[in-house]
Scaffold this motif. Sequence first.
Motif, mmCIF file in Angstrom:
data_model
loop_
_atom_site.group_PDB
_atom_site.id
_atom_site.type_symbol
_atom_site.label_atom_id
_atom_site.label_comp_id
_atom_site.label_asym_id
_atom_site.label_seq_id
_atom_site.Cartn_x
_atom_site.Cartn_y
_atom_site.Cartn_z
ATOM 1 N N LEU A 72 0.817 -1.210 0.000
ATOM 2 C CA LEU A 72 0.000 0.000 0.000
ATOM 3 C C LEU A 72 0.855 1.266 0.000
ATOM 4 N N TYR A 73 2.085 1.148 0.493
ATOM 5 C CA TYR A 73 2.946 2.333 0.583
ATOM 6 C C TYR A 73 3.709 2.608 -0.711
ATOM 7 N N ALA A 74 3.490 1.813 -1.741
ATOM 8 C CA ALA A 74 4.303 1.923 -2.953
ATOM 9 C C ALA A 74 4.139 3.256 -3.662
ATOM 10 N N GLY A 75 3.018 3.947 -3.450
ATOM 11 C CA GLY A 75 2.811 5.221 -4.112
ATOM 12 C C GLY A 75 3.421 6.406 -3.401
ATOM 13 N N ARG A 129 -9.984 -6.003 -4.274
ATOM 14 C CA ARG A 129 -10.075 -4.777 -3.490
ATOM 15 C C ARG A 129 -9.511 -3.603 -4.285
ATOM 16 N N ILE A 130 -10.100 -2.462 -4.073
ATOM 17 C CA ILE A 130 -9.562 -1.218 -4.600
ATOM 18 C C ILE A 130 -9.185 -0.334 -3.422
ATOM 19 N N HIS A 131 -7.965 0.160 -3.467
ATOM 20 C CA HIS A 131 -7.440 0.969 -2.372
ATOM 21 C C HIS A 131 -7.249 2.405 -2.839
ATOM 22 N N GLN A 132 -7.834 3.344 -2.107
ATOM 23 C CA GLN A 132 -7.624 4.763 -2.358
ATOM 24 C C GLN A 132 -6.874 5.332 -1.151
ATOM 25 N N LEU A 133 -5.737 5.960 -1.398
ATOM 26 C CA LEU A 133 -4.924 6.498 -0.316
ATOM 27 C C LEU A 133 -4.735 7.999 -0.500
#
Length: 808
Positions: free
Chosen positions: A150-153, A248-252
């Motif tokens: 999740l932290y890749a962006g 799943r779709i993750h919005q950060l």
Amino acid sequence: MPVPTHPRPYTETLANGLRVTLRHVPGLTRSAAVLRVAAGSHDVPLAWPGMAHFLEHLLFLGTERFPAQQGLMAYVQSHGGQVNASTRERTTDFFVELPTASFTGGLERLSDMLAHPRMYPDEQLREREVLHAEFVAWSQDAAAQQQHALYAGLAADHPLRGFHAGNRDSLPVPQEEFQQALKGFHQRCYRTGQMTLSLVGPQSLEALQALARQFDAALPVGDKVAQTPPVPLMAGSANSYQQVAEGRIHQLFALEDLPEGSAEAMAFLCHWLNNAKPGGLLAHLRHQGLAQGLKAEPLYRFGGQALLHVQFSTPAAGTDTLVEALHDWLSFFAAQQDWPALRKEYATLLQRRQQVSGALQSARADSEPLENHLSDAGATALEQVLRQLGVVDNFSDRWHLPAANPFLREAPPLANANLIRGQTSAHRGLRTFAQDRSRSRRERSAMQFSQALPDTGEEGAVFLRWVLASAPAEGLPAKLQRALQDVSEDARQAGVELSFTTTGNQWLLKLTGLQEPMPAVLESALQTLTQTDGDAPPAEQDRPLIPIRQLLKALPEQGLESAATADDAAHLWTTSRWDGLALGLNARTQSAMGLALSRIPGTADNRLAPLPAINGERLWAHLDTASGEHALLLFCPAASQGLDDEAAWRLLAHIGQTPFYQRLRVELQLGYAVFSGIRTVHGQTGLLFGVQSPSVAPAELLEHIRQFMDALAALVANLDDQTLLQQRQALADQFDAASLALKDAAELLWQARLAGHPSDYLTQLAAAIERLERPALTAAAQRLIQAEGGWRCLASSPSPGAPWRTAQ
């Protein structure tokens, strides 16, 4: 019942620099401490990733004053408490909860291990192998890897992108440079100015202050060390990104320069964003078939930064559609002019949460700088958070604020507290204590209103069990559980934990918590269960459990009867038999609960048979865990249902818990998930051993457990008289109703009812433990080894053959 106001705890900074928060709660039966160190994974030297986590592990290995067998973990286990620790990005927390009488000894051991760790090289090498095994499991776990991904962006140089778990390569124990860095990190960070101690218990404020001062005096003195502020979360002008993976779709969202109050602002926002009631985002997504689940939470907060994560589960739409709906709802929410109604309800549910919090829950909450409502500063911070999330002035008209939680309203007064509301002659003879003072009649009733616990407190418990004549169709139990989700969430906010578990042909509805909303919660839960016909929303995709947790989840299914499958939910309910137990309920609550109890489906039956014994048998069940790791559970029921045998089994588990952990985890290093203790399953009490290992197969794990059991008699024989007496008394004291939380006491009494024990079970069990002598305990160890009560094994591999028989 008016909801009392729970102010923030008393706070002060002691002479040596230790910050303390103290909360006196007269009704508690236990005391708890949370020690927070202002140093975590992001504060270690860059050359040694994982050092903070490694040090947390080393602190539990004992000191010169309190070696491992007398250290904090062993002490807490011997007194029936709980202990744990957690290393996060910028903090390391240590948690301890104990019966109040033994709390001082726990604090002494906690302060000593923080101040004077031994850190012997050979112990470090052994513990590094444990961390390496955890790292291997983490690196092979898809859910853990997705969490890290999740932290890749984020910006490449932000510490969230780094490696912090620790393994053999990053922790070169023999190198002098590493040892100097490790000791330097401990000396710099584990001192008074770096620490906050939160104490909660029934002791007076003055007594808690005295404990805090003793704790402070035992620690190295030093000022707070400034933590290096991180670089921006994202490079450039962007402040959000998306990921798509595994249904799943993750919005950060990367938030910067947040003001004071932003933590409570984000907690408030996430609470309403996660709300599933009509008019909200989740209800819209489900209704439109766009997604089945939504979860919003802050993944990280430090130094004015925060990373907000919004996860859409089982999406049936593209990222753009879901994110557009999210932004539209956020814009609607931002336009609600200070959220007066939502702030009022939110404050009420936080107050209810405090009312039902145990000592450890309260201490953990006090270690966070949050108000018990959305303050004005929090509301101002929320406006800034929403601006950074990109809200706009125009939005669609599909949204509206959620309806008020019905269980947070004060219950109306009863017209006559001596009558069960709505009672008629068709209600199968349901009675309350106020109407029926005959103990023998009460204990023969299918729904027993027990006086085993006092009814003078705010809390109570209700258990309802159904035994089905037919097996439910595949998927029906999960549909019933999903149908209860909204009721369960409203109940939780109102101070009632509601659970519905389905194991084989038995279904159990359990309510624990505040009495006042409990009748309405029970009525709503029963109505929902009996009116659900299988059309509940489809399930979200659950993340797979680690192997040992899969086995623990499957354990209650073992030994239950099987029957022909029935597709009709209504038929299942009407042909079922039920019984129940209510504890701690006053006459007012019993009367208010009458209408709900009159609607229990099925036939009341106070003669439901207990789980069949497996005396002398060795049964093996294979569960495919779809993992490269091995796992095994061994459940050994007591030789009989008699209290003397149960007392002996409990004392054997009490004496053997720490040595078992020491032998299999520390000395043999078989795995990182190693435990033993007492477990009661459908009224059967037994010793439970569990191991998960990356390299050792179940048959070999079983052999190690058997060798440990063979040594139990010698372990008992080698205890000196004083130690045996102390262990025996410490265990007996755990069953004093005055020292048990109502939830824990209620669970013990429910299992006792399933086993056929009388309502004074706790008193009788404590007495049976106190009269145990060494010969009887040694004989019990031999009966355990001989599987007199039977052995039941669940494992990630098939049965090894005789003497094991494959369970049906």
